[in-house]
Structure formats: structure tokens, C-alpha cells
Design a protein around this motif. Sequence first.
Motif, PDB file in Angstrom:
ATOM      1  N   LEU A  70     -14.130  -1.645   2.097  1.00 36.90           N
ATOM      2  CA  LEU A  70     -14.272  -0.942   3.334  1.00 36.90           C
ATOM      3  C   LEU A  70     -15.741  -1.475   4.340  1.00 36.90           C
ATOM      4  N   PRO A  71     -15.797  -1.285   5.009  1.00 32.18           N
ATOM      5  CA  PRO A  71     -15.636  -0.416   6.047  1.00 32.18           C
ATOM      6  C   PRO A  71     -14.467  -1.358   6.955  1.00 32.18           C
ATOM      7  N   GLN A  72     -13.973  -2.302   6.446  1.00 31.12           N
ATOM      8  CA  GLN A  72     -12.964  -3.714   7.148  1.00 31.12           C
ATOM      9  C   GLN A  72     -11.731  -2.542   7.502  1.00 31.12           C
ATOM     10  N   SER A  73     -10.790  -2.343   6.224  1.00 30.29           N
ATOM     11  CA  SER A  73      -9.659  -1.562   7.082  1.00 30.29           C
ATOM     12  C   SER A  73      -9.860  -0.498   5.193  1.00 30.29           C
ATOM     13  N   SER A  74      -8.749   0.008   5.847  1.00 29.42           N
ATOM     14  CA  SER A  74      -8.551   1.762   5.390  1.00 29.42           C
ATOM     15  C   SER A  74      -6.974   2.241   4.933  1.00 29.42           C
ATOM     16  N   ASN A  75      -6.177   2.706   3.908  1.00 32.63           N
ATOM     17  CA  ASN A  75      -4.922   2.651   4.799  1.00 32.63           C
ATOM     18  C   ASN A  75      -5.381   4.703   4.451  1.00 32.63           C
ATOM     19  N   GLU A  76      -4.885   4.976   4.979  1.00 31.38           N
ATOM     20  CA  GLU A  76      -4.515   6.482   4.995  1.00 31.38           C
ATOM     21  C   GLU A  76      -3.613   6.897   3.904  1.00 31.38           C
ATOM     22  N   LYS A  77      -2.589   6.483   4.036  1.00 30.90           N
ATOM     23  CA  LYS A  77      -1.473   7.231   3.064  1.00 30.90           C
ATOM     24  C   LYS A  77      -2.355   6.730   1.586  1.00 30.90           C
ATOM     25  N   VAL A  78      -2.514   6.340   1.006  1.00 34.50           N
ATOM     26  CA  VAL A  78      -3.370   5.710   0.008  1.00 34.50           C
ATOM     27  C   VAL A  78      -4.542   6.439   0.121  1.00 34.50           C
ATOM     28  N   GLU A  79      -5.355   6.767   0.645  1.00 41.00           N
ATOM     29  CA  GLU A  79      -6.402   7.830  -0.014  1.00 41.00           C
ATOM     30  C   GLU A  79      -5.760   9.367   0.225  1.00 41.00           C
ATOM     31  N   LEU A  80      -4.660   9.623   1.058  1.00 34.86           N
ATOM     32  CA  LEU A  80      -4.793  11.166   0.900  1.00 34.86           C
ATOM     33  C   LEU A  80      -3.706  11.004  -0.844  1.00 34.86           C
ATOM     34  N   ALA A  81      -2.942   9.770  -1.122  1.00 38.13           N
ATOM     35  CA  ALA A  81      -2.464   9.968  -2.693  1.00 38.13           C
ATOM     36  C   ALA A  81      -3.667  10.330  -3.602  1.00 38.13           C
ATOM     37  N   ILE A  82      -4.344   8.949  -3.250  1.00 40.05           N
ATOM     38  CA  ILE A  82      -5.324   8.977  -4.609  1.00 40.05           C
ATOM     39  C   ILE A  82      -5.901  10.142  -4.511  1.00 40.05           C
ATOM     40  N   VAL A 131     -18.361  10.842  -0.820  1.00 44.58           N
ATOM     41  CA  VAL A 131     -19.018  10.285   0.023  1.00 44.58           C
ATOM     42  C   VAL A 131     -19.309   9.139   0.678  1.00 44.58           C
ATOM     43  N   THR A 132     -18.052   8.248  -0.380  1.00 43.48           N
ATOM     44  CA  THR A 132     -17.730   7.790   0.573  1.00 43.48           C
ATOM     45  C   THR A 132     -16.806   7.877   2.069  1.00 43.48           C
ATOM     46  N   ASN A 133     -15.635   8.395   1.694  1.00 41.96           N
ATOM     47  CA  ASN A 133     -14.746   8.956   2.023  1.00 41.96           C
ATOM     48  C   ASN A 133     -15.614   9.460   3.607  1.00 41.96           C
ATOM     49  N   LEU A 134     -16.383  10.231   3.396  1.00 44.57           N
ATOM     50  CA  LEU A 134     -16.826  10.350   4.286  1.00 44.57           C
ATOM     51  C   LEU A 134     -17.987   9.739   5.198  1.00 44.57           C
ATOM     52  N   LYS A 135     -18.068   9.004   4.685  1.00 36.39           N
ATOM     53  CA  LYS A 135     -19.267   7.810   4.678  1.00 36.39           C
ATOM     54  C   LYS A 135     -18.370   7.165   5.713  1.00 36.39           C
ATOM     55  N   TYR A 136     -16.952   6.402   5.877  1.00 34.16           N
ATOM     56  CA  TYR A 136     -16.801   5.725   6.325  1.00 34.16           C
ATOM     57  C   TYR A 136     -14.993   5.718   6.744  1.00 34.16           C
ATOM     58  N   ARG A 137     -14.717   7.570   6.816  1.00 28.17           N
ATOM     59  CA  ARG A 137     -13.072   7.127   7.418  1.00 28.17           C
ATOM     60  C   ARG A 137     -13.520   8.344   8.240  1.00 28.17           C
ATOM     61  N   GLY A 138     -14.866   8.987   8.838  1.00 29.98           N
ATOM     62  CA  GLY A 138     -15.135   9.848   9.353  1.00 29.98           C
ATOM     63  C   GLY A 138     -13.903   9.855  11.014  1.00 29.98           C
ATOM     64  N   ARG A 139     -13.267   8.570  11.125  1.00 28.57           N
ATOM     65  CA  ARG A 139     -12.499   8.964  12.366  1.00 28.57           C
ATOM     66  C   ARG A 139     -10.637   9.505  11.901  1.00 28.57           C
ATOM     67  N   CYS A 140     -10.932   9.600  10.532  1.00 27.31           N
ATOM     68  CA  CYS A 140      -9.237   9.200  10.316  1.00 27.31           C
ATOM     69  C   CYS A 140      -8.846  11.643   9.322  1.00 27.31           C
ATOM     70  N   GLU A 150       1.077  -1.100   0.442  1.00 27.01           N
ATOM     71  CA  GLU A 150       0.126   0.286   0.132  1.00 27.01           C
ATOM     72  C   GLU A 150       0.828   1.506   0.593  1.00 27.01           C
ATOM     73  N   GLY A 151       2.133   1.178   0.512  1.00 23.04           N
ATOM     74  CA  GLY A 151       2.919   2.434   1.206  1.00 23.04           C
ATOM     75  C   GLY A 151       3.345   2.135  -0.968  1.00 23.04           C
ATOM     76  N   CYS A 152       3.603   1.281  -1.679  1.00 18.66           N
ATOM     77  CA  CYS A 152       4.425   1.464  -2.836  1.00 18.66           C
ATOM     78  C   CYS A 152       3.402   1.755  -3.895  1.00 18.66           C
ATOM     79  N   LEU A 153       1.750   1.225  -3.728  1.00 17.34           N
ATOM     80  CA  LEU A 153       0.766   1.875  -4.201  1.00 17.34           C
ATOM     81  C   LEU A 153       0.257   3.490  -4.244  1.00 17.34           C
ATOM     82  N   ALA A 154       0.540   3.724  -2.732  1.00 16.70           N
ATOM     83  CA  ALA A 154       0.865   5.469  -2.199  1.00 16.70           C
ATOM     84  C   ALA A 154       1.567   6.001  -3.043  1.00 16.70           C
ATOM     85  N   TRP A 155       3.141   6.271  -3.255  1.00 13.53           N
ATOM     86  CA  TRP A 155       3.616   6.658  -4.228  1.00 13.53           C
ATOM     87  C   TRP A 155       3.616   7.047  -5.404  1.00 13.53           C
ATOM     88  N   LEU A 156       2.984   5.276  -5.831  1.00 12.20           N
ATOM     89  CA  LEU A 156       2.602   5.349  -7.339  1.00 12.20           C
ATOM     90  C   LEU A 156       2.113   6.225  -7.724  1.00 12.20           C
TER      91      LEU A 156
END
Length: 1066
Positions: free
Chosen positions: A515-527, A574-583, A467-473
Motif C-alpha cells: 500500500l498505497p500503490q496496489s490493492s486487490n479487493e477480492k483478497v481484502e474481502l477474503a482476509i 486502521v490500515t483499510n480505513l486509511k488506504y482503501r477509502g475508495r473501495c 491474487e485470485g487463487c490466494l483469495a480462494w485459499l
Amino acid sequence: MALRVQSLAELEVLCNHLYEGTDLAQRMQAEKVLLEIIDSPECLSQCQLLLEQGTTSYAQLLAATCLSKLVSRASPLPIEQRIDIRNYILNYVASQPKLAPFVIQALVQVIAKITKLGWFEVLKDQLIFRDIIADVKKFLQVDYSRPSAKHRKIATSFRDTSLKDILMLACSLLKELLAKPLTLQDQQQQSLAMQLLKLVLNCLNFDFIGNSADESADDLCTVQIPTNWRTIFLEPETLDLFFDLYHSLPPMLSQLALSCLVQFASTRRSLFSNPERAKYLGNLIKGVKQVLENPQGLSDPGNYHEFCRFLARLKTNYQLGELVMVKDYPEVIQLIANFTITSLQHWEFAPNSVHYLLTLWQRMVASVPFVKTAEPHLLDTYAPEITKAYITSRLECVPVVIRDGLEDPLDDTATVFQQLEQLCTVSRCEYEKTCTFLVQLFDQNAQNYQKLLHSSSRNPLEITVQEGCLAWLVYFVGTFVGGRLTYTSTDEHDAMDGELSCRVFQLISLMDAQLPQSSNEKVELAILWFLDQFRKTYVGDQLQHTSKVYARMSEVLGITDDNHVLETFMTKIVTNLKYRGRCEPVISRTLQFLNDLSVGYSLLKKLVKIEAVKFMLQNHTNKHFPFLGVSDNYSLSDLRCRTVFYTALTRLLMVDLGEDEDEFENFMLPLTVSFESVTQILNSSFEQEEAKRMLIGLARDLRGIAFALNTKTSYTMLFDWMYPAYISVLQRAIELWYREPACTTPILKLMAEFMQNRSQRLNFDVSSPNGILLFREASKMICTYGNQILSLGTLSKDQVYPLKLKGISICYSALKSALCGNYVSFGVFKLYGDNHFDNVLQAFVKMLLSVSHSDLLQYRKLSQSYYPLLECLTQDHMSFITSLEPRVLIYILTSISEGLTAVDTIVSSSCCASLDYIVTYLFKHVAKEGKKTLRCREISQDGQRLLYFMQRNPEVLQQMMSILMNTIIFEDCRNQWSVSRPLLGLILLNEKYFSELRATLITSQPDSKREVLDQCFRNLMEGVEQNLLVKNRDRFTQNMSVFRRDMAEALRSEGASDPSNLDMMS
């Protein structure tokens, strides 16, 4: 003698408390006692005691600090005493070879201050302080936060008379040093080399033209070498000397040699003719080649960093067309490329230096379209290799960072974005190669990631690495797509962007499916970074409908145009606001992206048709968007993002709202429910904490809504919804929680936003009392807050801004908006016996008197709200100003006087305007007094009070005239027009004092200058009449512009006296 020893012991204890102590109370007490020492008559004897008998370096440092403050006072010590201090320090330093370096530095700075501040002083017809060069061959500049004309003149004279000689002396001594066998163990020889190199560096860093270049922008710096230094720079031996020093000296010293070379490489182009510049550049490139062919010294981080700066400066000062003409260019560009690639591969070594290498390549590639020479630049060969090395190195760092727990470069987003911005230019050179390489890497990593997700073992560490590599890419794809704006693009390039973008959109689907089981903050910020870059490049007005970017996306994803892309954007939001409210970072960046999308009418028209947007408008509750919740799991600071959310949401609502009050009520329903809950809780006196958190959230929500409502119709809907029930809840909250800025700040900011008459939205119907009702509520809130906050008493320095001054500044902003909004007739209040206007003005005065003058200027937000408010009061409410008690009037006028010299032009311009209104009011009153009619006497009671006050305190306006004249004649006046407006009124009211100032300045100059200066003053008032009409003011302003230029020329030459003698404020 026993007493002296005892006092010495006490002083040393105080020094230890001051410089080494960890107890804050002890340190503050030590500072207090030591300040008393500086102000005492025994200061010199105490300093001598510390220097001669002190047993610690800190005692000596304290003595040097005291001496420094003593010689820098506005009222200087006698010349003889300063000479004695200088000679004593010189002898002391010479006789104490083992002094700590920081003590030597402090003492040398005392000598430098004495020398600089006394540069023009004469004793027995001799410029007594200039012989310092003969004594120590050294001069240090002093950094003054506010350089005045006096310091500039001293520096200019020193530059013209002595600086070149110092540089030549230092270079000749370095040549002698290099000619002898260097003994690295010889501390004395090393110390001499270090001081000489520092001396050369200080000479080259000298502020030659008085612009005080910002060191943080050193990659843009050009060194303005004086023309009479040409001979030094034209000698090849000069550059050779410093390259030889680099190769011969140990790292601690060789990096100083490279620092000097950085400045040599930054020499202004106009110093040379074209052939000379080519020869000089050839010598620089020859030196670069030698360094890169013998790279052993670059293993030292200091050398490496300075060499990277040196390379960046080459392209800053020289054009690519000049570089390619250098004899060794092909070999050197290959060496630089290899050096860059090696540097990028060793990402953990001196990461702060990479910026300079990328700057070099970015500017080289950006210059390619402008190269006219036939010589090959070879960048099409090396630029793709640089891009490839950067991409590869970032991917290779991911497993190392995660497995070894190192600091992740991705966490430093400011540096990442800066480097990506540079890379996007480099990547567009031979874009096909770069895209092909990136597609391969993306496909490979995405396949590996899918395998890991479907693997039965699911190794979390390997998934995190992938996931770290994907974030950079994803960052790289966003960067390359965004690079289209900075480089000439083609249809083929757009098609390649489509290939890359397809993969990111597919990754979004893959990530959201987990979602909502797993999520990577760095990949989301890169997206989110990618989506924003894609928006800027291919969505909306920038879009060319024939763009090839959608060809591949249409085949793979069914995305045929920007409407489909907007649907994808909104679904992701909408997906981010729904499922990543804690981040919080992901929520914050998502909302910023939503906000950017909602700016621009053409996009809004498309967005409101999307189902995801309709869903948001109908369901903005914490049930669907958890970040809107106010439970204890969320910090109060996390609620700030709600303002951005509601601003964007309200813009979307406004597209089709029109006058539909029912739709507005439906939109406000979640906030209505929350307000009703808060009201019940406050009335029941239970769960106060929950009510407070809900109210903070509501205040932030409403501020976002109010900010976006820019029409009278929509704003009126909000006002009718708020008033009176819900505004009273906010008033109650201010009464209850005035001690808690986390609660009061959002509520006060909401009220300040409510008072803003943006786009004339508060111009209610003529039959509506809403404007007056709104002001009454604002008055109540400001008065309540002001009275309550003043009850807190004296606050500590670290608490005074958050607990008091921040709230006061917001109150002042709200009051200023109301006074300047032009939607309330303030005369009505007095006419009908309503005291809300008087109350709020009295609250303004009470809060103001609780703030010190130093705090007014020290805290930027406070000064930027107070001074514009004062401008409004002096413009439209002079009757209030004249009714103030003398002590309050003195306070206000003193604040204006101090603000006139503020660095912030908002503050200084507001001060000039306020002073102009006061002076104009006074001048008109004086003019009416001359008529002596009964009617004039009756209507000018306010003016009579002000005139009486000014007659009792004439020095107030005289001092302000002196300040403005000083600003015009001696300082860098950035708001000349603003300064000219009050100055004319001051001159007309104080003609006698103005004549005295004029005479003082002229008589202080040599006879040869007096006639010129006298003519300047005559020209200033030429054609100016005894009135303050606009035409007359404009004439004075034009005269003043010429006056300022002529005075500068007259005072610039060596024959003029020291400006310190002309200081009209003294």
C-alpha cells in the motif's frame, strides 16, 4: 357486423400494446381499457369474439385472462352460466389443437378455478362441478396468496375423494405408454408423456396438510403422503416405472421423471414400517446406482440438477445408519463420490446444482458421530476427496475466469458463503489430510506471488491470477477455522488451525506492505472473512487459554494470546480505513468487522488499551480516514457506512468516558468544526451543494453516536452539544431540501434515534426541561417536513415511496418513540398554552389523509410505524382521537379494520390493541352514562362525542366484530390472545349483532351440527361477566381458545356446509 369487426381490430391492437408494446403510456392506456372491458356487461361476448375470431395468440390469452377474473369474483356468476363457460372452454380447447401452450394453460386454469370454487355447489341435488374428473381426468391447483378455510376444505375433500385415483390413472397410462415402442418424433406421444408426468408431479406436490411449504427451502421438504396411498408406494414397480421413464425418454421429459423421483424420495418416514422403509430405500439406492452407471442422461443440465436434488433428499429423509445397511451402499457411495468430484471439476456446468451435492455430504459427515451400526460408512475415505476436489476446482477456475472475462464465482458472495458453510463440516472429516493439502497449496501460491512481485517484468495478468487463487485459499482457511464450532475439536486440530492462520496473517503483512500503490479487493474481502471467522472461534469468551492455536503463531509471529490478535485486528482495520477509502465493499466489510468487535464489554476493555484504537478516537477525520470525506467523488449512498463507524467508535469511547465532558468535547471536535462550516455556508448562501453533503455525513455520524450512548450522563452530553445551535441547522436543512430524500432521510432518522428512550437515557433530572425541549424540536421538524412534503401534490407510483411515504414512516416512528418514551408530560403543553403537541398531532393527521389505505398496508415500513403509533395514541390520547372530524375517524377505523387481517403480526396485533383501547374507552363511557351523576356528565364530553359517532355509524364496529370472529373460526389465527382482547368489548357493546351472527352461522349448518355449534357459543360466554376487568378478560380469552378448537372440529367433517356460506363479512 362492420362494427364488431372494427371492435375486434381495436381489441387486438390493445392486446399488442399490452403484451408486446414498449411504450409505457400505451401499455397503461391498454390496461385501463381492458379493465373496463372486464367490468362491462358485454365481457362474455367480447371474450367469445376474441376466442373465435381473434387472429393472434395474445387475443386468446386476453380472453382467458378476462374469463379467469370473471369467475373469481367475490359475487359469483350463476351456476348455469359457469357450467356453460366451462363446457364452452372444454369444447374450444378440444377443437383447437394448435393453440399456443400459454393460451391452453390460461384456459385450463379458468376451468380449474370454476371447478375449485364450485366444488361444494349443488344443482338439482348433484355436486355439479365434481364431474370434471370424468370429463378431462385432470385438476390443477390454484395458487392463492391468502388461502382461507374454504380453499383448505375444498382441497382436503378433493385429496380424500379424487387425488389418489388421478395418480393411479396417470401411472397406469405411463405404463401403457412405456410398454409401446416410443417414437421420439411423434409430437402427440411426447405431449401425452409430458402432460402425464406433470400430472403425477402435481399430485405429489399437492399441499396435503395445508402448510404451503416454501419452495425456496425445498431441501428440507417432506412430502406428507396420505396413509391410504401406502399400497402405491410399497409396490417396487412404482419406482421402477419412473427410473425406466428416465432412461427411455428424451431430456426434456426425463427431467420430469426425475422431479417425480425427488418427491418419491421425500415421502414421509412414518408411511412405512422399519422393514418397509429399508426395502423402499433399497429400491431408491438401486435406481441411483443404475443412473450413475449409465450417466449419459446427466449431461443435460435439467437432468443433472434434478438428480442432484434427488441425492440431497435421500439424506434429508433417511439416516446414515439406514443408508449404510443398504446392500449396494459401498458401490453407490463410491459412485456418488466420483460423480461429486467430476461435478466440482466442471465448475462452469450447472453451478446452481452444487449446493445440493454439498448438502448431501455435509449431512452425511455431520451424522457420523451418531452412527451405531458396525457397517463402515466410508466417509473418512471420500469426504477428504470431496474437499480436495472443491478446493482444486475453485483454484483452477481463476485463470480461466480472468483470461476469458467470465463471471467470477467470487462475485456471488451469497453462494460462496453458503457453499463454504457446507464445506466446513465436510472438511472436518479427516481434518489432518485436508490441512496438509491446504498448507501445501498456500505455501506454493504465496511463494509464486512473492516471486511475481519481485520479478523485473511484473506481469499484471499473472499477478491478478495469483491474487485470485490466494483469495480462494484465504476463504478456505477462514472456513476451516470457523468449522471448529460445528464439530468436536481436539488440540491437534487447534494446532493445525494455528498453522493455517499463520499463513494468512503473514499474507496480511505482505499485502499491506504494497500500500498505497496496489490493492486487490477480492483478497481484502477474503482476509476480512478469515478475521471474522477467527474472531468467532478463538477470540474473547470462546477462547480456551490453553488452546494450541497460538503455539505455532507464537513461534512465527509472536502472537501469544487473543490480546495480540486484537492488536493485529485493529491495525488491519486502521490500515483499510486509511488506504482503501475508495473501495466501498472493503470499507463496508471492515466497518462491519469493527462493529462486531465492539459488541461485548470484555472485548471493549481489551480494545481500548490498543494504540490503534486510541489513534482512531483522537483522529477520526477525513485527513486520516478518507472515507469520511464528502467530496463529489463519493456517492451519497457511500456515506451510509459512517453510521456503523461512529457506533463502534462511540462504544469504545464509552468504556472510560464516565462523566468527563472535556474528553467528550475533544471527541466531538471534528463534528463541531464541520457543523460550524455548514452554518457559515448556509448563512452565506454559497456552495449549498457542499453544505448538503456535509450535513448528510454529519447526520449519519450523529445517528451512530446517539445509537451507542445508552446512559443518561453520556446522552445528556450529546444533547447539550446539539441543542440549540446545531438542531436549528438540521431544521433549516429540512426546509431547504425537503424534495431530496438523500438529505431528509438521514436527518429524520437522526431525530427518530434522538427520541428513543433506550435504557432510560432520556430520563433527565427533575429540574431539567430537556425532555420538553427535545419534543418541541421534534415537533417542529415533523410539522415542517409534513407541510412541505404535502406541497409536492400527487406523485407517480414509483416516486411516492422514496419522495413521500418513507419520510412519513420515519416521522411516525419518531413520534411513536416520543409518545411512548415516558419522558414528557404532554398535559403541560395545553396547560401553558404551548401548541407544539397539538401541531404535531395535526401534522400526523394531514400526512395520514394523504396516504391511501392500500399504501398503508402495501409498504411494510410505513405500516410498521403507523400502526404502533396509532396504538400509542389510542392508549394514552383518546381525547385527541375523539376530537377528530368524522371523516378522519372513519379513515382511522377503516385502517384498523383492514389491518386486522394483515399477514404481518406486528400490524394485526397493533390493530387489535388499538381497537381494544377504543372499545374499552367507549364501554367505560357507556357504563358511566348509566350512573347519570352531574360529575360523570361533565367529564365525559369526549366519550359522548365518540358514542354519538358510533351510534351514527354502527356498521363500523359490527364489521370489525365480523372480521375477528371470522379470524377465530375460519383462519389461521397466529395472535389469538391479541384478537380476544377487543372481541369481548365488541360483544358486550353489540350483543344483538353478536346474536345475529351466531344465529346465521348455526342455521347455515345441517341439523346434526346445530346443537354442537350452539353449545360452543354458550361455552364461549360461560362465566363471562358484563365488564372489562382483567380477570373477566382472561376468562374470555381461555374460553375463546377452547371455542376455536371445538368449532374447528365441528366444521371439519364432510357434513358441515361450505364455509363461504358462513362468511360473516358478507
